[in-house]
Write a protein that holds these residues in place. Structure first.
Motif, PDB file in Angstrom:
ATOM      1  N   LYS A  71      21.107 -12.593 -46.326  1.00 45.23           N
ATOM      2  CA  LYS A  71      19.978 -11.856 -45.744  1.00 45.23           C
ATOM      3  C   LYS A  71      19.002 -12.846 -45.115  1.00 45.23           C
ATOM      4  O   LYS A  71      18.670 -13.867 -45.698  1.00 45.23           O
ATOM      5  CB  LYS A  71      19.262 -11.035 -46.812  1.00 45.23           C
ATOM      6  CG  LYS A  71      20.038  -9.802 -47.278  1.00 45.23           C
ATOM      7  CD  LYS A  71      19.157  -8.875 -48.089  1.00 45.23           C
ATOM      8  CE  LYS A  71      18.104  -8.237 -47.228  1.00 45.23           C
ATOM      9  NZ  LYS A  71      17.289  -7.245 -47.961  1.00 45.23           N
ATOM     10  N   ASP A  79      19.696  -8.801 -39.698  1.00 42.58           N
ATOM     11  CA  ASP A  79      20.314  -8.128 -40.839  1.00 42.58           C
ATOM     12  C   ASP A  79      21.006  -6.835 -40.411  1.00 42.58           C
ATOM     13  O   ASP A  79      22.027  -6.450 -40.992  1.00 42.58           O
ATOM     14  CB  ASP A  79      19.261  -7.841 -41.915  1.00 42.58           C
ATOM     15  CG  ASP A  79      18.737  -9.125 -42.559  1.00 42.58           C
ATOM     16  OD1 ASP A  79      19.454 -10.153 -42.489  1.00 42.58           O
ATOM     17  OD2 ASP A  79      17.617  -9.114 -43.094  1.00 42.58           O
ATOM     18  N   THR A  80      20.476  -6.178 -39.382  1.00 44.59           N
ATOM     19  CA  THR A  80      21.108  -4.958 -38.867  1.00 44.59           C
ATOM     20  C   THR A  80      22.465  -5.278 -38.253  1.00 44.59           C
ATOM     21  O   THR A  80      23.457  -4.568 -38.486  1.00 44.59           O
ATOM     22  CB  THR A  80      20.213  -4.284 -37.811  1.00 44.59           C
ATOM     23  OG1 THR A  80      18.962  -3.943 -38.408  1.00 44.59           O
ATOM     24  CG2 THR A  80      20.873  -3.030 -37.256  1.00 44.59           C
ATOM     25  N   PHE A 122      14.803  -8.189 -39.287  1.00 42.90           N
ATOM     26  CA  PHE A 122      15.399  -6.849 -39.189  1.00 42.90           C
ATOM     27  C   PHE A 122      16.610  -6.801 -38.259  1.00 42.90           C
ATOM     28  O   PHE A 122      17.670  -6.288 -38.621  1.00 42.90           O
ATOM     29  CB  PHE A 122      14.345  -5.835 -38.723  1.00 42.90           C
ATOM     30  CG  PHE A 122      14.902  -4.473 -38.460  1.00 42.90           C
ATOM     31  CD1 PHE A 122      15.229  -3.620 -39.501  1.00 42.90           C
ATOM     32  CD2 PHE A 122      15.114  -4.033 -37.148  1.00 42.90           C
ATOM     33  CE1 PHE A 122      15.765  -2.364 -39.265  1.00 42.90           C
ATOM     34  CE2 PHE A 122      15.642  -2.787 -36.896  1.00 42.90           C
ATOM     35  CZ  PHE A 122      15.968  -1.941 -37.955  1.00 42.90           C
ATOM     36  N   THR A 123      16.470  -7.330 -37.048  1.00 39.90           N
ATOM     37  CA  THR A 123      17.551  -7.233 -36.066  1.00 39.90           C
ATOM     38  C   THR A 123      18.790  -8.004 -36.517  1.00 39.90           C
ATOM     39  O   THR A 123      19.924  -7.541 -36.332  1.00 39.90           O
ATOM     40  CB  THR A 123      17.078  -7.757 -34.698  1.00 39.90           C
ATOM     41  OG1 THR A 123      16.470  -9.042 -34.876  1.00 39.90           O
ATOM     42  CG2 THR A 123      16.079  -6.809 -34.062  1.00 39.90           C
ATOM     43  N   GLU A 170      11.544 -17.645 -36.961  1.00 37.90           N
ATOM     44  CA  GLU A 170      11.339 -16.554 -35.997  1.00 37.90           C
ATOM     45  C   GLU A 170      10.755 -17.055 -34.682  1.00 37.90           C
ATOM     46  O   GLU A 170      10.951 -16.438 -33.639  1.00 37.90           O
ATOM     47  CB  GLU A 170      10.454 -15.463 -36.603  1.00 37.90           C
ATOM     48  CG  GLU A 170      11.149 -14.708 -37.734  1.00 37.90           C
ATOM     49  CD  GLU A 170      10.393 -13.462 -38.163  1.00 37.90           C
ATOM     50  OE1 GLU A 170      10.105 -12.625 -37.291  1.00 37.90           O
ATOM     51  OE2 GLU A 170      10.092 -13.343 -39.361  1.00 37.90           O
ATOM     52  N   ASN A 211      16.005 -11.584 -43.688  1.00 32.78           N
ATOM     53  CA  ASN A 211      14.703 -10.898 -43.669  1.00 32.78           C
ATOM     54  C   ASN A 211      14.163 -10.750 -42.244  1.00 32.78           C
ATOM     55  O   ASN A 211      12.961 -10.584 -42.037  1.00 32.78           O
ATOM     56  CB  ASN A 211      13.674 -11.629 -44.548  1.00 32.78           C
ATOM     57  CG  ASN A 211      14.028 -11.544 -46.024  1.00 32.78           C
ATOM     58  OD1 ASN A 211      14.497 -10.502 -46.494  1.00 32.78           O
ATOM     59  ND2 ASN A 211      13.834 -12.620 -46.749  1.00 32.78           N
TER      60      ASN A 211
END
Length: 349
Positions: A280, A287-288, A284-285, A237, A282
């Motif tokens: 995945k 995976d969206t 959020f953006t 990240e 993990n």
């Protein structure tokens, strides 16, 4: 007379001589001290006068000075500086310095003047102010830090490192700052070959005081294989934007295929074809976007924003020092979903 003064062999005579000598020394020291202080004041005034090269934007030169003006004008100068009205702030600070005799009273104003010069980009003027402060008050911690910033921006890294010596004596924790300056020096060193830089950078990844993001970013510019081999999944990240803006030709598919997080990132980016099994990350953006892509919505992109953990300010581009408060290793990467444009992204490298 002999009855008034003690004889030369009398102990009282020795005491009297000592008292006279002490008085002479005290008076001499007082006179010399006054002369030196006047000389220092004159030097400081002529030093400050050298910065009065522009026509004042505020009509304050003819304003009668009163000590009660010091605090309000100082606060006004700080407000101007925070709003980017640097010349107005400088003029107010110079006016106050000109009318204050005591260094103790003007030290904070000199600090503010130096900081304003720093913010305005007048680095040599900022250096002169900070050195003048340290000449009188060498234990001024804030000024030592600011002087280090000036030298760093001037790419004078050895001088920047020299400011850490008195800070260490004053028991300041400078390990991260030292690592930051040494990394700048390494990256700017044109005498080292690319191979030598890569070796040194890879070694720095084992040192906790060196920012992982900066080292990896440099490795991606210098040696893609070494950079990919040093990807730490628990720090993805912190380098998400760097990975996102990599050209497809710079990908290492072997390493990417071995990580579900990396697979999801480049599936969302569109560099990898979708499979039956949806990876995945993990994040959020990411995976969206992967989910939306599977439903046929392929027009979603990421927009990155960069915040400072210390001052909480946000900026549209990445930084190594916060442009607002000059903090190091304080960057926070924040991404948001946006509609994809025809021209997508740019390389951070």
């Amino acid at each position: 007379m002999d009855n008034i003064l003690p004889a030369y062999n009398d102990p009282l005579f020795s005491i009297l001589v000592i008292i006279v000598l002490v008085l002479i020394i005290a008076i001499s020291s007082f006179i010399v001290g006054n002369i030196k202080e006047k000389k220092k004041r004159k030097t400081l005034k002529s030093f400050i006068k050298g910065f009065n090269t522009q026509k004042p934007l505020l009509d304050i030169e003819e304003m009668p000075f009163n000590p009660t003006l010091i605090k309000p004008l100082s606060l006004l100068a700080e407000a101007f500086s925070n709003q980017g009205e640097y010349q107005k702030s400088i003029n107010l600070n110079l006016y106050l310095i000109k009318h204050i005799d005591s260094f103790f009273d003007k030290e904070k104003i000199l600090e503010q003047l130096g900081t304003t010069y720093l913010k305005a980009g007048f680095l040599k003027r900022a250096e002169s102010i900070f050195l003048q402060i340290l000449h009188k008050h060498p234990r001024n911690i804030k000024t030592l830090y600011n002087l280090g910033i000036v030298y760093e921006l001037l790419h004078e890294y050895d001088k920047a490192l020299s400011t850490l010596i008195p800070l260490n004596i004053l028991e300041e924790n400078t390990k991260s700052l030292e690592a930051h300056i040494k990394l700048n020096k390494l990256l700017d060193n044109r005498e080292l070959s690319t191979k030598e830089k890569v070796q040194e950078l890879e070694a720095l990844l084992k040192n906790e005081y060196y920012a992982y993001r900066r080292v990896i970013q440099a490795l991606f510019r210098l040696d893609l294989e070494v950079a990919w081999n040093n990807i730490k999944l628990n720090k993805i990240e912190s380098i998400l934007d760097i990975l996102w803006f990599l050209p497809s030709s710079n990908l290492n598919l072997d390493i990417i295929s071995s990580s579900e997080t990396l697979l999801a990132i480049y599936l969302a980016k569109g560099y990898i074809k979708a499979t039956e099994k949806r990876p995945k990350s993990n994040i959020f953006t990411i995976d969206t976007i992967v989910t939306l892509n599977q439903t046929g919505s392929n027009n979603i992109d990421l927009l990155f924003n960069y915040g400072c953990k210390k001052c909480k300010q946000h900026f549209p581009i990445s930084f190594t020092r916060c442009p607002k408060c000059y903090a190091i290793d304080s960057i926070q990467i924040k991404e948001s979903l946006v509609q994809k444009k025809k021209q997508t992204g740019y390389s951070l490298l």
